[in-house]
Structures are given as C-alpha cells and as structure tokens.
Write a protein that holds these residues in place. Structure first.
Motif, PDB file in Angstrom:
ATOM      1  N   LYS A  10       2.743   0.590  15.801  1.00  0.00           N
ATOM      2  CA  LYS A  10       2.365   1.009  17.157  1.00  0.00           C
ATOM      3  C   LYS A  10       2.396  -0.184  18.112  1.00  0.00           C
ATOM      4  O   LYS A  10       2.862  -0.084  19.237  1.00  0.00           O
ATOM      5  N   HIS A  11       1.906  -1.334  17.626  1.00  0.00           N
ATOM      6  CA  HIS A  11       1.821  -2.516  18.504  1.00  0.00           C
ATOM      7  C   HIS A  11       2.916  -3.544  18.237  1.00  0.00           C
ATOM      8  O   HIS A  11       2.877  -4.637  18.793  1.00  0.00           O
ATOM      9  N   LYS A  12       3.858  -3.190  17.342  1.00  0.00           N
ATOM     10  CA  LYS A  12       4.880  -4.162  16.927  1.00  0.00           C
ATOM     11  C   LYS A  12       4.213  -5.504  16.594  1.00  0.00           C
ATOM     12  O   LYS A  12       4.618  -6.570  17.074  1.00  0.00           O
ATOM     13  N   ARG A  13       3.226  -5.426  15.763  1.00  0.00           N
ATOM     14  CA  ARG A  13       2.341  -6.564  15.523  1.00  0.00           C
ATOM     15  C   ARG A  13       2.593  -7.159  14.140  1.00  0.00           C
ATOM     16  O   ARG A  13       2.576  -6.454  13.141  1.00  0.00           O
ATOM     17  N   ARG A  14       2.820  -8.464  14.093  1.00  0.00           N
ATOM     18  CA  ARG A  14       3.036  -9.160  12.824  1.00  0.00           C
ATOM     19  C   ARG A  14       1.812  -9.035  11.914  1.00  0.00           C
ATOM     20  O   ARG A  14       0.690  -9.354  12.310  1.00  0.00           O
ATOM     21  N   VAL A  15       2.047  -8.537  10.699  1.00  0.00           N
ATOM     22  CA  VAL A  15       0.996  -8.519   9.673  1.00  0.00           C
ATOM     23  C   VAL A  15       1.614  -8.891   8.331  1.00  0.00           C
ATOM     24  O   VAL A  15       2.817  -8.709   8.110  1.00  0.00           O
ATOM     25  N   HIS A  16       0.775  -9.425   7.452  1.00  0.00           N
ATOM     26  CA  HIS A  16       1.218  -9.784   6.100  1.00  0.00           C
ATOM     27  C   HIS A  16       0.297  -9.095   5.089  1.00  0.00           C
ATOM     28  O   HIS A  16      -0.921  -9.240   5.149  1.00  0.00           O
ATOM     29  N   PHE A  17       0.904  -8.339   4.165  1.00  0.00           N
ATOM     30  CA  PHE A  17       0.134  -7.693   3.104  1.00  0.00           C
ATOM     31  C   PHE A  17       0.100  -8.621   1.895  1.00  0.00           C
ATOM     32  O   PHE A  17       1.150  -9.003   1.380  1.00  0.00           O
ATOM     33  N   THR A  18      -1.123  -8.972   1.480  1.00  0.00           N
ATOM     34  CA  THR A  18      -1.228  -9.865   0.318  1.00  0.00           C
ATOM     35  C   THR A  18      -1.573  -9.064  -0.938  1.00  0.00           C
ATOM     36  O   THR A  18      -2.046  -7.932  -0.854  1.00  0.00           O
ATOM     37  N   HIS A  19      -1.310  -9.664  -2.068  1.00  0.00           N
ATOM     38  CA  HIS A  19      -1.509  -9.067  -3.400  1.00  0.00           C
ATOM     39  C   HIS A  19      -1.181  -7.564  -3.468  1.00  0.00           C
ATOM     40  O   HIS A  19      -1.970  -6.755  -3.919  1.00  0.00           O
ATOM     41  N   VAL A  20       0.018  -7.213  -3.030  1.00  0.00           N
ATOM     42  CA  VAL A  20       0.513  -5.832  -3.160  1.00  0.00           C
ATOM     43  C   VAL A  20       0.764  -5.571  -4.651  1.00  0.00           C
ATOM     44  O   VAL A  20       1.364  -6.390  -5.340  1.00  0.00           O
ATOM     45  N   SER A  21       0.261  -4.444  -5.145  1.00  0.00           N
ATOM     46  CA  SER A  21       0.236  -4.289  -6.600  1.00  0.00           C
ATOM     47  C   SER A  21       0.844  -2.988  -7.125  1.00  0.00           C
ATOM     48  O   SER A  21       0.910  -2.803  -8.339  1.00  0.00           O
ATOM     49  N   THR A  22       1.271  -2.094  -6.238  1.00  0.00           N
ATOM     50  CA  THR A  22       1.804  -0.813  -6.720  1.00  0.00           C
ATOM     51  C   THR A  22       3.179  -0.502  -6.128  1.00  0.00           C
ATOM     52  O   THR A  22       3.525  -0.963  -5.038  1.00  0.00           O
ATOM     53  N   GLY A  23       3.890   0.339  -6.842  1.00  0.00           N
ATOM     54  CA  GLY A  23       5.190   0.800  -6.363  1.00  0.00           C
ATOM     55  C   GLY A  23       5.064   1.604  -5.080  1.00  0.00           C
ATOM     56  O   GLY A  23       5.929   1.533  -4.203  1.00  0.00           O
ATOM     57  N   ALA A  24       3.971   2.359  -4.952  1.00  0.00           N
ATOM     58  CA  ALA A  24       3.792   3.194  -3.755  1.00  0.00           C
ATOM     59  C   ALA A  24       3.655   2.334  -2.495  1.00  0.00           C
ATOM     60  O   ALA A  24       4.288   2.614  -1.471  1.00  0.00           O
TER      61      ALA A  24
END
Ligand code: NCD
Ligand code: ZN
Ligand code: ZN
Length: 445
Positions: free
Chosen positions: A225-239
C-alpha cells in the motif's frame, strides 16, 4: 602495517579467480589477478600470507544477532559473541533490541553503544525496538541499522500487534523495518488450546505455519500500500516464501532472510534435541525445510542471517513451558554453508552473495561486502577441505552448546581479518583489537 594475501582463490558473487589482496590502513587498496612470488614480497613492514589452495571471501555480515548487552550478560556478551563471530568468519553483526532494558529510545541506544564499543572485536550496528507507543521516538533516532518489529511476542517484551501501529512505523519513520512475522492472536489462541502440554514438539503446533503466513500477509499488504521497504527475518515456511516470492515480482523493496537452523534442522529433531531447539519461529517440517532451499536456489531468499539467540544450557534444559526460545548460531553459519558447497548444494559464489554482498547491499552498509579496492579489509580465508567435528570446546559463545555439536562439517574459516587486522586463526587463537560501528546509507526506499 601492510598486508598482502597472495595466491588465494578470491570469491565474488560472480566468479572465483586466483589473485592477491593488498591491504593498507584497514582498507583493501588493490586486488591483483594471478599468482605472485610470496617470498619476494616479504619485507619488514609487510605481512605476507600465502593462501595457496584456500579461498578468500569477504567477511560475513550477520544482520540478526542477540549479543544480550545490557541485561543478559549471563547468556552472552560482546567478548564471547565477537569470538564466536570471528571463528565463524563473521566480521560485522547487527544487534537486536530485546535487551534489558530494550533499545527503544535514543538514550537507551546511546547507553548500549557505550557498553558495546568497549568490548566488540567485530564491527557492529544496532536495531531500535518498536513498541505499540514509541513510533514518534523511533522516527527521530539516528545511527541505527533499522527497527525490529515483533508482530508476535518472543524472548523479551517487545511487541507490535496493532496493525495500525505497524502502518505508522511504515509511514512515520524512514528506517528499514525488520519484521518478526508471527501473528500474536493466532499464537495466543493455540497456546490456550495446548495449555499444560510439555512435549517440546508442541511448540511447532502453537506457533504453526498459519500464524506466520497471517503476519506476512498483513505486513505485505501494508508495505505494498505504501511501497514501503521492509525486510522479513527468519522466514521459516514454504507458505511465507510463496507470499514473498509473489510480492517481490513488482516490489524490489521487499527482502527476506532465512536462518541456518531452519535450513539444517526440522521438527523431526525435537526427538533428539527436545527443548534445546525451542526457537521462534519454530522448527518446521522437512517439506518446509526443502522449500527454503528452493527459495535460496531461485533467489527469493536474499540472505542468510543466524538469529544467534544464546541462552544458558541450564535454562534450555528445563521443561518445555519454562525453557526460553532461541539458539546460538553465529559461529556455525559459514561452516554449515561451506559443507553444503562440498555437498554440491550451493556454490561458493552464492554463499558470498547470501552472507556478505546482499547483507551489505540490502541493509545499506557502507564499505562492506566485497573484496575490492576501496572496501574495508574485512575478509576470511577458508580451507574448503578441512573436515572437523563441531565440538563445544571450540564454541566461543557464552552459550557453550549447539544442536550441531558432533556434526562433521567440511569447510571452515581458518583466518579472519577485521579492518586489515588478523583477529582469528584456526582453531583457538584470537588477537586483540576493536570493531567499529557500521554506517548506513538511508535504507527505507
Ligand atoms: C530470540 C531471543 O532469544 O532473543 N529468540 C528466538 O527464539 N528467536 C528472539 C527473537 O528473535 O525472536
Ligand atoms: Zn525474531
Ligand atoms: Zn532474533
């Protein structure tokens, strides 16, 4: 003092070539193709290291560690944490804010900075911690790597479970937002269902893949929505990976990392390790583990970060409901990945991308992440043929244990340099010297 590291195989994200690295005053001044006569170069003010048959990689940058200062000294400190990092080829770390007190204001950050500066032997940066009511304060903070946002509660008491507040962090601050994406309401609901159960495997049911996917969906909707930089850490699932893969197609401002423990362990491992492997997000099925490796292969995974979260063995060995979540990781990330290079699962070039060039680029860290003239002289020398058993005698974190204890890994860092200084030599030799605080280019856009 000048150093010449010669006749090594220099690894970049694109290629490996035989060459020499010339270092002066903490910087790489020149990289030369081809072999040179090491003996002819020697002189009184030049240290020449012959890296014949070995590899020279830029120092790893671990964007997710908990070195526990202040308040968690019994679990970790910067002397031990730095040594673990150095022995693992890690020359820069970004430290999480769930300390005691948590790093939720400029004043608390400056206090932490003063403590860490005395002891750090690797380079360092800090996250601010987000709460449901400190967005105005965080917006004003300077000199931080980013803001860690716990969408679900984990170790410590930091939590942002109000999506309106998450949106405020996106619109009212310009820091990089690093998200621990697990939905708090989902976790609480499952906790009530499993009340009183003490089998450690229940952890993966309480914090199930659905809780993680829900949080990723919510955060992605706002980021888009805001074209906002984010970083997802420790992603752990295929979904989660699939959601992020899809979102990335038209949003280069979304990045993510995976941890070594989610790559190398699965929920099967509760049988052997019990509460030791209680961690947030929890270990997942082998199917999910496999999908994370696929995410690495197809480039959805931007980088690997350890979530080095040390706790004392006696704390971890309590019954499930009392054992804290988290496990140490900073020392073994590189050996584990090198092992997979030897297994044919990864290339060394890819390892450099995942652990150094991408962390530097995506987090806007200045002067790091490549063996090139003008860059800081942070690098490691790796013996890819060295086969060793992981042994706690040589684990340097205060948490002197690891689920990987006893594993035979092939490929180890044998020397680590920070700012042109040799800080670590296989297997237990450390040399005094301080790390520097990292500087960041504005990374919100
Ligand atoms: C971390 C810790 O112990 O600080 N624990 C964990 O299980 N990962 C907190 C965190 O990063 O969630
Ligand atoms: Zn986390
Ligand atoms: Zn963490």
């Amino acid at each position: 003092m000048k150093q010449f590291v010669v006749n090594g195989n220099i690894v970049t994200p694109d290629e490996i070539f035989e060459g020499a690295v010339f270092v002066k005053d903490g910087k790489i001044v020149h990289v030369e193709d081809g072999s040179v006569d090491a003996v002819a170069l020697e002189s009184e003010d030049i240290q020449v290291i012959d890296a014949h048959d070995q590899f020279i990689l830029p120092g790893a940058i671990d964007v997710h560690v908990h070195f526990r200062i202040p308040g968690g000294e019994a679990k970790e400190d910067w002397t031990h944490g730095s040594k673990a990092a150095l022995a693992g080829g890690v020359t820069s770390v970004l430290d999480m804010p769930n300390t005691n007190p948590p790093t939720i204001s400029q004043k608390l950050l400056d206090e932490k900075r003063a403590l860490v500066g005395k002891d750090a032997m690797v380079n360092y940066g800090f996250y601010a911690g987000a709460t449901n009511d400190n967005v105005e304060e965080v917006a004003k903070m300077t000199g931080i790597a980013g803001v860690k946002i716990y969408m679900g509660s984990s170790t410590g008491n930091l939590l942002v479970d109000d999506m309106k507040v998450l949106e405020d962090f996106m619109t009212k601050t310009d820091h990089l937002l690093v998200l621990h994406a697990e939905n708090e309401a989902c976790i609480r609901e499952h906790m009530a269902e499993h009340e009183g159960e003490e089998n450690p495997a229940v952890h993966s049911q309480i914090r199930d893949p659905e809780c993680a996917a829900q949080a990723v969906k919510d955060a992605l909707a706002l980021a888009k929505k805001h074209k906002r930089r984010v970083h997802f850490t420790h992603v752990s699932t295929g979904a989660e990976l699939e959601l992020i893969r899809e979102a990335k197609k038209d949003a280069d401002y979304i990045t993510m990392d995976v941890t070594p423990h989610h790559l190398f362990l699965s929920s099967k491992d509760y049988d052997q390790y019990g509460t030791l492997v209680r961690v947030n997000p929890p270990l997942r099925t082998e199917e999910n583990q496999h999908l994370l490796w696929e995410g690495i292969a197809d480039g959805t995974v931007d980088l690997v970060a350890t979530d080095h979260a040390p706790h004392q063995l006696k704390e971890k060995e309590q019954i499930y409901s009392k054992a804290p979540s988290g496990l140490p990781g900073v020392q073994l990330m590189m050996p584990l990945l090198f092992h997979m290079v030897n297994e044919g699962q990864l290339t060394l070039e890819k390892v450099v991308e995942l652990t150094s060039s991408h962390p530097a680029q995506k987090f806007g860290i200045e002067g790091k992440g490549a063996i090139e003239a003008g860059m800081d002289a942070d690098f490691m020398i790796v013996d890819l043929q060295k086969l060793e058993r992981v042994c706690h005698h040589y684990l340097w974190s205060k948490a002197n244990w690891s689920p990987f204890h006893g594993w035979h890994l092939k490929g180890w860092p044998v020397m680590t340099f920070v700012g042109g200084e040799l800080r670590y030599e296989w297997r237990d030799k450390f040399h005094e010297g301080k790390g520097s605080e990292l500087t960041f280019v504005n990374s919100s856009s």
